[in-house]
Design an enzyme around this catalytic site. Structure first.
Site, PDB file in Angstrom:
ATOM      1  CD  GLU A 160      -2.673  -1.409   0.016  1.00  0.00           C
ATOM      2  OE1 GLU A 160      -2.870  -0.450  -0.764  1.00  0.00           O
ATOM      3  OE2 GLU A 160      -3.054  -2.567  -0.228  1.00  0.00           O
ATOM      4  CG  HIS A 172      -1.211   1.209  -4.479  1.00  0.00           C
ATOM      5  ND1 HIS A 172      -1.127   1.081  -5.845  1.00  0.00           N
ATOM      6  CD2 HIS A 172      -1.712   0.024  -4.023  1.00  0.00           C
ATOM      7  CE1 HIS A 172      -1.563  -0.137  -6.194  1.00  0.00           C
ATOM      8  NE2 HIS A 172      -1.908  -0.792  -5.107  1.00  0.00           N
TER       9      HIS A 172
HETATM   10 ZN   LIG Z   1      -2.447  -2.808  -4.920  1.00  0.00          ZN
END
Ligand SMILES: [Zn+2]
Length: 770
Positions: free
Chosen positions: A492, A495
């Site tokens: 995460e 991202h």
């Molecule tokens: Zn992902």
């Protein structure tokens, strides 16, 4: 479009609605002095009741902006049409992003009501814009003269993408065809929702309530979780459900074959029980409508329509990749089965190994072969440690730092950081919201609260959030993460960096192709268990001792454990997704089950001990999500992330700052300003190579070896190869190249929607649920 271009009188409450406050400066000078903290949503003032009026007002504003573009009496130009369209709806975008993040991390009944009411209205709002013919005619006028406009590459890409978005939405269709497309879209939306509701109902319908003696052999954590689930349902005993976080641990640790069979069959037969929740007819309707839709829009099949604007480009390219993975994965799974079958026959002489036996015997093999106990590693993986580790990694790679700041939070468990560049300039703000709560969706995801955008030529930094459901602290024990959770955290964070580094001129060019999305996230997983990174962050929460090397070694060695199975079930699901969406005509007497079995067992020889990750009747990604003909995205992006990480491994320093800088500026910062493949080639200096991905999954087969003739005069450089008696065409990678833990699943990500639409949050579920 029903609004006039006259300004409407302000709504009574709009000036006091914190969602409607215009906080952004309008000029470059003011923007340069803008305090980024003022860009944080007013979480301390926003109430659920603010959303509906804010959405309505923002849609009105958006409609007025569109009307102004359509009614402009000047000749359509790039500025007055394409750029104006890109700037339209900023307020609506802001509210949608905040709503999307809050409704997934803090959803109560009231919020749910707003969602139920507003989502269809927003869908309708955007559909009306995409099918506004006057608007499209202006876009087309600009597009038709694009080669005379002297646009630079980014402007040209925005123009082409805008035009293509309209065309892909049906703007070129006339009369009856256009009507038909609208009817198909409406029907698909309804079927989509029904598919999801049936699945929810079937999940809820199954439960397995057990007594003390049936769970005594399960780990304490699994027992506690099942006990809490029972208590929450007002029952005593231990409750297991078809949710993977409940089912998989049971399948892994229970030696009771009958119970394993019972829960796994319940899982496999969801929405396939010929009752009112059966999804087979819904699937048939969706397939028929998707074929018709694709052909109305000029494509051979729905898979052609979907892949056309992805990196893959064609279904054939997707099949080529999947087939290259499928064959070795099948072979490898057969080897894993043989090893498990030996142990199985000792327990059950003469019996036949079944699909529901896989997890239990895989765990037996893992214990025997790798002597790796996850519980021994967790004390080194406290949430604070893992967060420190990823900040450390980001600092090594990019020189950026993270400074805790006090700003309004939407929940007291959030921690908030200002992200600073090497020169201490502001990059953005990062929220981390780590623990589960009732109002939060399952899984982990990352999204924007406010997007990066340009104001009068000056960049406004984004506010980004990472939301997870990690093991919470208990008493004096801090949150101690599992491997999977630690890896998810790095994922995460990848991202988040992609959002934070974005330096994109237009809102319409923020999004990357769907099969590119997971590259920035998945690449970060590679560093999570690298020895030199682990030694930095993985210290024992009680003693402060650095994680011992022999534990790191065992983690590395277990990297390929059960990878044949994991890869096979993932690839099989991606294949049946492509199969059903590649149909060019709707089959006579279409039988969904028979189609699935034919393509897997008959055509591709899938062994009966393995099922695809999803069977059609509960494949929500493709019938109730944004992944139709797109489940392959994970594997496609994995080729890229493994090959990109190999570039770092080829350097002496796996955190080489120079290489990281190219990755940041040529790839992460670009958003969708260039095609994914072009950005990738710029970074890597070559096409992506599948070898590192196949190696990481233990599927790489050495190319044909050539016997080296005996000679005394071989150059020094070849001596190691000669000593092995073979000459390898490919560079041998050190063992650490292997990534420790493959996601049990490709992960998700999310709504593949244009930023002009509801939002671009990367919504993910836990790996085990994907
Ligand atoms: Zn992902």
């Amino acid at each position: 479009m029903t609004n006039s271009c006259k300004a409407e009188p302000p709504k009574a409450d709009s000036s006091s609605n914190p969602l409607l406050v215009d906080y952004l400066p309008t000029t470059a000078d003011a923007m340069r002095n803008f305090n980024p903290v003022d860009g944080v949503p007013k979480f301390d003032e926003i109430k659920t009741e603010h959303f509906k009026p804010a959405f309505e007002e923002a849609m009105n504003i958006h409609n007025r902006e569109i009307t102004d573009i359509v009614n402009n009496s000047d000749e359509p130009s790039f500025e007055n049409t394409i750029v104006a369209l890109d700037r339209a709806g900023i307020k609506l975008g802001e509210i949608s992003l905040i709503f999307g993040m809050l409704s997934s991390s803090d959803l109560d009944d009231e919020m749910q009501e707003v969602q139920n009411e507003m989502m269809p209205r927003l869908e309708e709002h955007f559909n009306a814009i995409m099918l506004n013919d006057k608007l499209f005619q202006r876009v087309k006028r600009v597009y038709d003269k694009r080669n005379t406009l002297s646009l630079d590459a980014v402007d040209m890409r925005l123009l082409e993408k805008t035009y293509n978005d309209f065309v892909r939405s049906g703007a070129l269709l006339q009369g009856a065809d256009k009507e038909r497309l609208m009817a198909i879209n409406a029907e698909l939306t309804t079927l989509n929702i029904r598919f999801g509701n049936n699945l929810l109902a079937e999940n809820a319908n199954f439960e397995m309530l057990l007594g003390e003696s049936q769970v005594s052999e399960l780990p304490e954590g699994v027992r506690n979780q099942a006990k809490e689930a029972a208590a929450a349902a007002g029952k005593s005993g231990y409750l297991f459900t078809l949710d993977k976080p409940s089912m998989i641990p049971f399948l892994t640790y229970s030696s009771d074959r009958d119970l394993r069979r019972q829960i796994y069959n319940g899982y496999l037969m969801r929405c396939n029980n010929n009752n009112k929740y059966d999804n087979k007819d819904i699937i048939k309707d969706m397939v028929r409508l998707r074929i018709e839709k694709a052909q109305l829009l000029g494509y051979k099949s729905y898979a052609h329509y979907v892949t056309d604007d992805q990196m893959a480009g064609t279904p054939e390219a997707v099949y080529t990749l999947l087939e290259e993975i499928y064959e070795p994965a099948l072979a490898s799974a057969k080897e894993e089965l043989a090893a498990m079958n030996e142990l199985f026959l000792k327990d059950h002489p003469g019996a036949k190994f079944e699909k529901s036996d896989w997890w239990y015997y895989a765990e037996q093999v893992r214990k025997q072969k790798y002597q790796l106990d996850e519980e021994a590693v967790r004390p080194y993986l406290s949430l604070d440690n893992v967060r420190r580790g990823m900040f450390y990694l980001a600092n090594r790679l990019y020189g950026i730092t993270f400074r805790p700041i006090a700003v309004p939070r939407y929940h007291p468990e959030c921690s908030v950081y200002e992200v600073l560049d090497k020169d201490n300039s502001h990059i953005g703000i990062l929220y981390i919201d780590p623990y589960p709560r009732k109002s939060k969706s399952g899984g982990a995801w990352c999204g924007n609260f406010t997007e990066q955008l340009y104001v009068d030529g000056v960049r406004k930094a984004p506010v980004v959030g990472i939301v997870c459901n990690f093991t919470p602290p208990v008493g004096d024990t801090p949150s101690l993460l599992t491997f999977d959770e630690a890896e998810t955290m790095f994922h995460e964070f990848g991202h988040a960096l992609h959002f934070l580094f974005a330096d994109v001129k237009y809102r319409g060019l923020v999004d990357v192709e769907g099969d590119f999305v997971e590259l920035p996230s998945q690449i970060m997983e590679n560093w999570a268990f690298e020895p030199e990174i682990m030694r930095n962050y993985a210290t024992h929460y009680k003693t402060g001792e650095i994680i011992p090397d022999n534990l790191i070694n065992r983690i590395q060695k277990a990297a390929l454990f059960n990878q044949g199975f994991t890869t096979l079930e993932l690839t099989a699901a991606a294949l049946i997704d492509m199969d059903i969406h590649s149909l060019e005509t709707y089959p006579v007497n279409f039988d969904v089950d028979a189609f699935e079995r034919y393509n897997l067992a008959t055509r591709r020889g899938l062994i009966p001990e393995v099922e695809p990750r999803y069977r059609y009747t509960y494949f929500a990604h493709i019938f109730n999500g944004g992944y139709s003909a797109g489940y392959y995205f994970y594997l496609w992006a994995e080729v890229l992330d493994q090959d990109a990480f190999a570039a770092f491994k080829e350097h002496r320093d796996i955190c080489d700052a120079e290489l990281a800088s190219v990755f940041r500026y040529e790839l992460l910062a670009q958003g969708g300003q260039k095609p994914g493949m072009e950005m990738y080639r710029t970074f890597r200096g070559a096409e992506p190579n599948k070898e590192p991905m196949l190696r990481a999954r233990g599927l790489w087969k050495e190319p044909v070896v050539v016997e080296e003739p005996a000679t005394d005069t071989l150059p020094e450089a070849l001596s190691t190869e000669v000593s092995r008696g073979v000459k390898l065409r490919h560079e041998q990678r050190p063992a650490e190249t292997v990534r420790p833990f493959r996601p049990v699943d490709g992960e998700v990500n999310g709504n593949i929607k244009s930023t002009k639409r509801v939002g671009n949050n990367r919504v993910e579920r836990p790996k085990s649920e994907n």
